[in-house]
Design a protein around this motif. Structure first.
Motif, PDB file in Angstrom:
ATOM      1  N   ALA A 158       4.575  -7.590  -9.071  1.00  0.00           N
ATOM      2  CA  ALA A 158       3.406  -6.461  -8.688  1.00  0.00           C
ATOM      3  C   ALA A 158       3.463  -5.915  -7.498  1.00  0.00           C
ATOM      4  CB  ALA A 158       2.014  -7.322  -9.069  1.00  0.00           C
ATOM      5  N   PHE A 159       3.688  -6.656  -6.169  1.00  0.00           N
ATOM      6  CA  PHE A 159       3.908  -6.206  -5.168  1.00  0.00           C
ATOM      7  C   PHE A 159       5.087  -5.543  -4.764  1.00  0.00           C
ATOM      8  CE2 PHE A 159       5.505  -6.341  -0.767  1.00  0.00           C
ATOM      9  CZ  PHE A 159       4.397  -5.612  -0.079  1.00  0.00           C
ATOM     10  N   GLY A 160       6.115  -5.984  -5.284  1.00  0.00           N
ATOM     11  CA  GLY A 160       7.767  -5.016  -5.169  1.00  0.00           C
ATOM     12  C   GLY A 160       7.784  -3.812  -6.017  1.00  0.00           C
ATOM     13  N   ALA A 161       7.043  -3.892  -7.336  1.00  0.00           N
ATOM     14  CA  ALA A 161       7.231  -2.829  -8.300  1.00  0.00           C
ATOM     15  C   ALA A 161       5.936  -1.668  -8.133  1.00  0.00           C
ATOM     16  CB  ALA A 161       7.154  -3.390  -9.831  1.00  0.00           C
ATOM     17  N   VAL A 162       4.955  -2.205  -7.737  1.00  0.00           N
ATOM     18  CA  VAL A 162       3.870  -1.318  -7.559  1.00  0.00           C
ATOM     19  C   VAL A 162       3.115  -1.122  -6.214  1.00  0.00           C
ATOM     20  CG1 VAL A 162       1.379  -0.971  -8.265  1.00  0.00           C
ATOM     21  CG2 VAL A 162       3.097  -1.807 -10.030  1.00  0.00           C
ATOM     22  N   GLY A 163       2.951  -2.091  -5.376  1.00  0.00           N
ATOM     23  CA  GLY A 163       2.292  -2.153  -4.316  1.00  0.00           C
ATOM     24  C   GLY A 163       3.179  -1.332  -3.325  1.00  0.00           C
ATOM     25  N   LEU A 164       4.390  -1.381  -3.259  1.00  0.00           N
ATOM     26  CA  LEU A 164       5.415  -0.927  -2.356  1.00  0.00           C
ATOM     27  C   LEU A 164       5.423   0.639  -2.656  1.00  0.00           C
ATOM     28  CD1 LEU A 164       8.436  -3.504  -1.583  1.00  0.00           C
ATOM     29  CD2 LEU A 164       6.171  -2.610  -0.159  1.00  0.00           C
ATOM     30  N   LYS A 165       5.156   0.994  -3.917  1.00  0.00           N
ATOM     31  CA  LYS A 165       5.342   2.417  -4.115  1.00  0.00           C
ATOM     32  C   LYS A 165       3.798   3.084  -3.587  1.00  0.00           C
ATOM     33  CE  LYS A 165       8.976   2.342  -6.968  1.00  0.00           C
ATOM     34  NZ  LYS A 165       9.943   1.336  -6.290  1.00  0.00           N
ATOM     35  N   LEU A 166       2.964   2.460  -3.463  1.00  0.00           N
ATOM     36  CA  LEU A 166       2.010   3.286  -2.644  1.00  0.00           C
ATOM     37  C   LEU A 166       1.691   3.171  -1.133  1.00  0.00           C
ATOM     38  CD1 LEU A 166      -0.473   1.428  -5.189  1.00  0.00           C
ATOM     39  CD2 LEU A 166       0.210   3.760  -5.292  1.00  0.00           C
ATOM     40  N   LEU A 167       2.865   2.825  -0.616  1.00  0.00           N
ATOM     41  CA  LEU A 167       3.150   2.915   0.727  1.00  0.00           C
ATOM     42  C   LEU A 167       2.735   4.103   1.319  1.00  0.00           C
ATOM     43  CD1 LEU A 167       4.061   1.142   3.501  1.00  0.00           C
ATOM     44  CD2 LEU A 167       6.310   2.520   3.099  1.00  0.00           C
ATOM     45  N   ASP A 168       1.945   4.247   2.365  1.00  0.00           N
ATOM     46  CA  ASP A 168       1.348   5.242   3.156  1.00  0.00           C
ATOM     47  C   ASP A 168       0.808   6.192   2.266  1.00  0.00           C
ATOM     48  OD1 ASP A 168       2.068   4.105   5.674  1.00  0.00           O
ATOM     49  OD2 ASP A 168       4.170   5.263   5.580  1.00  0.00           O
ATOM     50  N   SER A 169       0.172   5.826   1.314  1.00  0.00           N
ATOM     51  CA  SER A 169      -0.686   6.718   0.457  1.00  0.00           C
ATOM     52  C   SER A 169      -2.145   6.648   0.953  1.00  0.00           C
ATOM     53  CB  SER A 169      -0.675   6.199  -1.029  1.00  0.00           C
ATOM     54  OG  SER A 169      -1.297   5.091  -1.324  1.00  0.00           O
ATOM     55  N   ASP A 170      -2.814   7.255   0.341  1.00  0.00           N
ATOM     56  CA  ASP A 170      -4.429   7.223   0.506  1.00  0.00           C
ATOM     57  C   ASP A 170      -5.031   6.042   0.126  1.00  0.00           C
ATOM     58  OD1 ASP A 170      -4.434   8.244  -1.660  1.00  0.00           O
ATOM     59  OD2 ASP A 170      -6.039   9.784  -1.261  1.00  0.00           O
ATOM     60  N   ILE A 171      -4.510   5.134  -0.759  1.00  0.00           N
ATOM     61  CA  ILE A 171      -4.943   3.912  -1.445  1.00  0.00           C
ATOM     62  C   ILE A 171      -4.669   2.789  -0.434  1.00  0.00           C
ATOM     63  CG2 ILE A 171      -4.771   2.465  -3.476  1.00  0.00           C
ATOM     64  CD1 ILE A 171      -4.125   5.339  -4.960  1.00  0.00           C
ATOM     65  N   SER A 172      -5.496   1.883  -0.235  1.00  0.00           N
ATOM     66  CA  SER A 172      -5.346   0.644   0.421  1.00  0.00           C
ATOM     67  C   SER A 172      -4.863  -0.294  -0.590  1.00  0.00           C
ATOM     68  CB  SER A 172      -6.668   0.037   1.109  1.00  0.00           C
ATOM     69  OG  SER A 172      -7.226   0.935   1.745  1.00  0.00           O
ATOM     70  N   VAL A 173      -3.745  -1.127  -0.130  1.00  0.00           N
ATOM     71  CA  VAL A 173      -3.266  -2.044  -0.833  1.00  0.00           C
ATOM     72  C   VAL A 173      -3.175  -3.473  -0.373  1.00  0.00           C
ATOM     73  CG1 VAL A 173      -0.823  -2.714  -1.980  1.00  0.00           C
ATOM     74  CG2 VAL A 173      -1.489  -0.199  -1.744  1.00  0.00           C
ATOM     75  N   VAL A 174      -3.811  -4.505  -1.109  1.00  0.00           N
ATOM     76  CA  VAL A 174      -3.981  -5.892  -0.811  1.00  0.00           C
ATOM     77  C   VAL A 174      -3.101  -6.834  -1.567  1.00  0.00           C
ATOM     78  CG1 VAL A 174      -5.493  -7.735  -0.383  1.00  0.00           C
ATOM     79  CG2 VAL A 174      -6.259  -5.150   0.270  1.00  0.00           C
ATOM     80  N   PHE A 175      -2.153  -7.452  -1.191  1.00  0.00           N
ATOM     81  CA  PHE A 175      -1.563  -8.347  -1.986  1.00  0.00           C
ATOM     82  C   PHE A 175      -1.999  -9.689  -2.089  1.00  0.00           C
ATOM     83  CE2 PHE A 175       1.131  -7.970   2.010  1.00  0.00           C
ATOM     84  CZ  PHE A 175       1.131  -9.436   2.235  1.00  0.00           C
ATOM     85  N   SER A 176      -1.654 -10.553  -2.898  1.00  0.00           N
ATOM     86  CA  SER A 176      -2.223 -11.800  -2.830  1.00  0.00           C
ATOM     87  C   SER A 176      -1.215 -12.743  -3.784  1.00  0.00           C
ATOM     88  CB  SER A 176      -3.450 -11.948  -3.668  1.00  0.00           C
ATOM     89  OG  SER A 176      -3.571 -13.241  -3.845  1.00  0.00           O
ATOM     90  N   GLY A 177      -0.833 -14.079  -3.335  1.00  0.00           N
ATOM     91  CA  GLY A 177       0.198 -14.776  -4.180  1.00  0.00           C
ATOM     92  C   GLY A 177       1.523 -14.428  -3.773  1.00  0.00           C
ATOM     93  N   MET A 178       2.061 -13.730  -3.085  1.00  0.00           N
ATOM     94  CA  MET A 178       3.346 -13.314  -2.720  1.00  0.00           C
ATOM     95  C   MET A 178       4.140 -14.682  -2.253  1.00  0.00           C
ATOM     96  SD  MET A 178       4.970 -10.034  -1.074  1.00  0.00           S
ATOM     97  CE  MET A 178       4.648 -10.551   0.769  1.00  0.00           C
ATOM     98  N   ASN A 179       5.214 -14.941  -2.902  1.00  0.00           N
ATOM     99  CA  ASN A 179       5.954 -15.996  -2.713  1.00  0.00           C
ATOM    100  C   ASN A 179       7.170 -15.561  -1.628  1.00  0.00           C
ATOM    101  OD1 ASN A 179       4.664 -18.128  -4.344  1.00  0.00           O
ATOM    102  ND2 ASN A 179       5.304 -16.688  -5.934  1.00  0.00           N
ATOM    103  N   GLY A 180       7.590 -14.445  -1.740  1.00  0.00           N
ATOM    104  CA  GLY A 180       8.619 -14.055  -1.058  1.00  0.00           C
ATOM    105  C   GLY A 180       8.191 -13.780   0.499  1.00  0.00           C
TER     106      GLY A 180
END
Length: 174
Positions: A112-134
């Motif tokens: 979810a982080f790699g495929a979705v969260g990173l696509k929202l980089l520097d948008s006006d939406i705050s992104v919080v990741f949880s449970g990232m193993n990498g």
């Protein structure tokens, strides 16, 4: 199971301090979109989802009253588990995120982080990741989203999951 509950509370408290503080200043209905790499009731993703809900409730938000919570389970661990299928799931959820335009997107786990969260980089939406193993630095080598762990910068923050092998084997054995 007790450790998973403690973990979900930790995620919840982290979420409160990073995002909900900003919400308190504005009385309009806020929107959170939770995206999980897992299926809807997976043992790994569900406690994190519960942690977000508990944190939101403890901060005084009530779903349907002053906050709207959206969810999407990519099921990228069992069903949609190839790069093209994960990319397809990401396209679906990113379209939903564009339609909803949430204040915060919570991404649970690496896919979810790699495929979705990173696509929202520097948008006006705050992104919080949880449970990232990498490691965050490994993702940063691909997409520059982090200045440092101490001061990530940009609109992305979160919690890296540290797997405890002995406990994991005990859970697997059960």
């Amino acid at each position: 199971m007790r450790k998973l509950s403690i973990f979900s509370l930790a995620v919840g408290f982290f979420f409160i301090f990073t995002c909900l503080t900003a919400f308190a200043e504005n009385s309009e209905i806020k929107k959170i979109f939770i995206v999980s790499s897992y299926s809807g009731k997976d043992l790994c993703g569900f406690p994190q989802y519960q942690g977000v809900l508990e944190a939101v409730a403890k901060a005084g938000f009530k779903d349907g009253k002053n906050i709207k919570i959206y969810t999407y389970a990519m099921d990228s661990k069992k069903t949609n588990n190839t790069p093209p299928l994960i990319k397809s799931q990401a396209g679906i959820v990113l379209a939903k995120i564009r339609d909803v335009h949430p204040d915060v997107v919570v991404v649970v786990d690496d896919n979810a982080f790699g495929a979705v969260g990173l696509k929202l980089l520097d948008s006006d939406i705050s992104v919080v990741f949880s449970g990232m193993n990498g490691q965050p630095e490994d993702y940063n080598d691909t997409v520059k989203w982090m200045n440092s762990r101490q001061k990530p910068g940009h609109n992305i923050t979160g919690i890296v999951e540290k797997l405890h092998f002995v406990e994991a084997f005990k859970v697997q054995k059960k």
